[in-house]
Design a protein around this motif. Structure first.
Motif, PDB file in Angstrom:
ATOM      1  N   GLU A   1      79.388  66.991  53.609  1.00  0.00           N
ATOM      2  CA  GLU A   1      78.248  66.094  53.715  1.00  0.00           C
ATOM      3  C   GLU A   1      78.251  65.356  55.051  1.00  0.00           C
TER       4      GLU A   1
ATOM      5  N   SER B   1      72.298  63.797  48.747  1.00  0.00           N
ATOM      6  CA  SER B   1      72.748  62.475  48.302  1.00  0.00           C
ATOM      7  C   SER B   1      71.910  61.378  48.943  1.00  0.00           C
TER       8      SER B   1
ATOM      9  N   ARG C   1      72.971  58.965  50.668  1.00  0.00           N
ATOM     10  CA  ARG C   1      73.451  58.744  52.038  1.00  0.00           C
ATOM     11  C   ARG C   1      72.759  59.690  53.013  1.00  0.00           C
ATOM     12  N   THR C   2      72.662  60.955  52.642  1.00  0.00           N
ATOM     13  CA  THR C   2      72.029  61.939  53.509  1.00  0.00           C
ATOM     14  C   THR C   2      70.547  61.642  53.671  1.00  0.00           C
TER      15      THR C   2
ATOM     16  N   LYS D   1      69.063  58.785  53.396  1.00  0.00           N
ATOM     17  CA  LYS D   1      68.904  57.568  54.189  1.00  0.00           C
ATOM     18  C   LYS D   1      69.033  57.864  55.680  1.00  0.00           C
TER      19      LYS D   1
ATOM     20  N   VAL E   1      75.110  65.461  57.619  1.00  0.00           N
ATOM     21  CA  VAL E   1      74.425  64.252  58.095  1.00  0.00           C
ATOM     22  C   VAL E   1      74.377  64.227  59.616  1.00  0.00           C
TER      23      VAL E   1
END
Length: 204
Positions: free
Chosen positions: A55, A119, A121-122, A124, A59
């Motif tokens: 991940e 996810s 996080r990704t 965002k 990103v």
């Protein structure tokens, strides 16, 4: 063998660059870590010396791809008269060259559906870069208040991305060209409406 800090940074950057191309070509789940590392000329075992997880690489690769697109637009704008900058971005984006080279093109069209399933996080990180692209497009509509320019930029980019996706689905023939042309016309209508709203000079 111990490598210098500079060597590690260069290797890290090379992995991110290679991954950004391959992910845009194959999709977020179309290529594994081993193949990504092989593309960068490294072994699978060296992956965790650079990234804490797959991940983390995804990103960085997504962010790099988005930054490259925004930077290309910025350079194009700087080399174009102000009144033609918005049109230049639209026409470059909705071109056969861009359609036929997803690996070096916009990450929105190549990876957008994949990002929506990643996810928080990704998503965002991707959304932050998307915001930067929208702001850059809004900069090319200086005759509008900022909020209105941003809304027009969002509408234009949405049109552009949708048209590019459809043109790739249609292939490389006449239908695909028709889609690109219609997309350019629709996105450029944004700029036309801006011009139409310029205040008229007061009569003496």
């Amino acid at each position: 063998m111990r490598y210098t800090k500079e060597h590690k940074q260069e290797t890290h950057a090379r992995i991110v660059r290679k991954a950004s191309v391959r992910l845009r070509e194959k999709g977020a789940h179309g290529i594994g870590v081993a193949d990504l590392m092989k593309e960068a000329g490294l072994t699978h075992g060296g992956f965790y010396a650079h990234f804490g997880s797959r991940e983390a690489l995804v990103v960085e690769a997504f962010s790099y791809a988005m930054e490259r697109s925004t930077e290309r637009w910025r350079k194009m704008a700087e080399a174009t008269p102000p009144e033609k900058r918005f049109a230049a971005i639209v026409e470059n984006y909705l071109s056969a060259l861009h359609r036929d080279d997803p690996g070096h093109g916009c990450a929105i069209t190549a990876l957008g559906p994949d990002i929506a399933r990643e996810s928080a996080r990704t998503r965002k990180a991707f959304a932050a870069k998307l915001g930067e692209m929208i702001e850059m497009m809004a900069d090319q509509l200086p005759d509008l208040p900022r909020k209105a320019a941003r809304a027009r930029a969002i509408a234009a980019l949405s049109t552009m991305a949708g048209a590019l996706v459809l043109s790739r689905v249609a292939g490389t023939g006449e239908f695909s060209e028709e889609i690109l042309s219609a997309g350019r016309e629709a996105a450029l209508a944004v700029a036309s409406r801006v011009s139409a709203r310029k205040p008229r000079a007061k009569a003496n």
